[in-house]
Design a protein around this motif. Structure first.
Motif, short mmCIF file in Angstrom:
data_model
loop_
_atom_site.label_atom_id
_atom_site.label_comp_id
_atom_site.label_asym_id
_atom_site.label_seq_id
_atom_site.Cartn_x
_atom_site.Cartn_y
_atom_site.Cartn_z
N PRO A 1 0.86 -1.26 -0.05
CA PRO A 1 -0.01 -0.10 0.00
C PRO A 1 0.83 1.18 0.05
CG PRO A 1 -0.63 -1.67 1.82
CD PRO A 1 0.68 -1.88 1.19
N VAL A 2 0.82 2.27 -1.15
CA VAL A 2 1.60 3.28 -1.18
C VAL A 2 1.11 4.43 -1.07
CG1 VAL A 2 3.37 1.70 -2.33
CG2 VAL A 2 1.37 3.04 -3.51
N ALA A 3 -0.30 4.67 -1.24
CA ALA A 3 -1.07 5.95 -1.22
C ALA A 3 -2.66 5.73 -1.04
CB ALA A 3 -1.01 6.70 -2.29
N GLY A 4 -3.12 6.89 -0.42
CA GLY A 4 -4.53 6.65 -0.15
C GLY A 4 -5.47 7.86 0.16
N VAL A 5 -6.58 8.00 0.02
CA VAL A 5 -7.46 9.10 0.11
C VAL A 5 -8.57 8.55 0.97
CG1 VAL A 5 -8.71 11.12 -0.87
CG2 VAL A 5 -6.62 10.14 -1.95
N ILE A 6 -8.96 9.05 1.97
CA ILE A 6 -10.25 8.92 2.61
C ILE A 6 -10.97 10.34 2.75
CG2 ILE A 6 -11.47 8.05 4.70
CD1 ILE A 6 -8.84 6.37 5.06
N GLU A 7 -12.20 10.45 2.27
CA GLU A 7 -12.98 11.75 2.31
C GLU A 7 -14.20 11.52 3.23
OE1 GLU A 7 -14.42 15.73 0.28
OE2 GLU A 7 -12.92 14.73 -0.71
N ALA A 8 -14.74 12.21 4.14
CA ALA A 8 -15.84 12.14 4.78
C ALA A 8 -16.57 13.31 4.85
CB ALA A 8 -15.52 11.84 6.53
N PRO A 9 -17.31 13.37 3.45
CA PRO A 9 -17.72 14.92 3.18
C PRO A 9 -18.68 15.52 4.36
CG PRO A 9 -18.78 13.20 1.91
CD PRO A 9 -17.60 12.40 2.56
N ALA A 10 -19.84 14.62 4.86
CA ALA A 10 -20.54 15.11 5.82
C ALA A 10 -19.86 15.48 7.22
CB ALA A 10 -21.45 14.08 6.36
N LEU A 11 -18.70 14.98 7.22
CA LEU A 11 -17.65 15.72 8.42
C LEU A 11 -16.90 16.72 8.05
CD1 LEU A 11 -16.76 12.43 9.98
CD2 LEU A 11 -18.71 13.63 10.87
N GLY A 12 -16.56 16.80 6.86
CA GLY A 12 -15.82 18.14 6.24
C GLY A 12 -14.22 17.56 6.29
N GLU A 13 -13.93 16.23 6.11
CA GLU A 13 -12.48 16.00 6.59
C GLU A 13 -12.09 14.99 5.26
OE1 GLU A 13 -12.62 15.89 11.39
OE2 GLU A 13 -12.70 13.90 10.19
#
Length: 265
Positions: free
Chosen positions: A116-128
């Motif tokens: 695993p070399v990269a990642g994106v996690i977006e929680a839009p309802a939390l603004g994070e």
């Protein structure tokens, strides 16, 4: 491919933009608060129309930009192969999403072979938005993050994920062990965000007996860059099916590992 390479940096920037647009799509389809607007795949395992729409959206965008990269989704499985492989969970925390709750995210990880070399996690309802690239760092909304310094279990907050695939006695045994340490137990219904919480220091540890690659692919580089300790999930079956994961800050990791009987090596 070297971790801190222009090719990986380019892919991470592209992934951030795609995940952001996918998160906006998910928000536009988000059910109102109330009873689940979803289909039940198995016990407390939900599927919404959004899951398929978001996965298809991300798959199309990533194929257009990186046609030689592999792609694997929770809903569609392995649709393309390549030495670099994107792994997506279109909505992690679907049970929360389906009831109009805020604790859910879009998760997109990148593997170089089995690494695993990269990642994106977006929680839009939390603004994070969490992002990570191996050898570069882990970030929450653009600011560096690191695992918690808590070493005393009686000051610790530990989350444990629940799954209908785990026998109740096994779940209760692990939860009892966590509580016997004097730690504060939690269960939030979103594995990717729980792992991100360990990386950011909001949690001191996370345990789940059966979790899948798409739930953790984006979080693994985040945890590594934030200095957390993680059990060998990929080695122990996570690449091909459900497997156990333990992630913890380095000061409490061995104590938690011993208590719940999940080895870190």
């Amino acid at each position: 491919m070297p971790y801190a390479s222009p090719a990986l940096e380019c892919r991470l920037e592209a992934a951030k933009a795609v995940v952001h647009d996918a998160a906006r799509l998910a928000m536009s389809m988000r059910p109102p608060p109330g009873g689940p607007e979803a289909q039940l795949k198995s016990a407390q395992d939900w599927l919404t129309e959004t899951d398929g729409a978001v996965e298809a959206f991300i798959a199309r965008r990533m194929q257009a930009m990186f046609p030689d990269d592999g792609f694997q989704g929770e809903e569609g499985g392995m649709t393309r192969t390549g030495s670099l492989r994107w792994v997506v969970d279109p909505i992690d925390g679907t049970s929360n999403y389906a009831r109009g709750r805020s604790r859910w995210c879009v998760s997109l990880g990148l593997l170089d072979g089995d690494d695993p070399v990269a990642g994106v996690i977006e929680a839009p309802a939390l603004g994070e938005v969490y992002t990570a690239q191996r050898g570069v760092g882990a970030f929450l909304n653009g600011k560096p993050i690191q695992a918690s310094p808590i070493a005393d279990p009686t000051r610790a907050m530990i989350e444990m994920g629940w799954s209908g695939r785990v026998p109740k006695p096994v779940f209760m045994e692990k939860m009892d062990a966590i509580m016997a340490l004097g730690a504060m137990p939690r269960s939030g219904g979103c594995g990717a965000l729980a792992l991100a919480d360990v990386a950011s220091g909001r949690l001191d540890g996370y345990v789940e007996i059966v979790i899948n690659l798409w739930d953790v692919a984006a979080a693994l580089p985040l945890l590594a860059e934030a200095g957390a300790c993680v059990s060998p999930f990929l080695r122990d079956g996570g690449l091909t099916g459900g497997a156990t994961i333990l992630a913890a800050n380095p000061h409490i990791a061995s104590t938690l590992s011993h208590a719940v009987g999940i080895a870190l090596t």
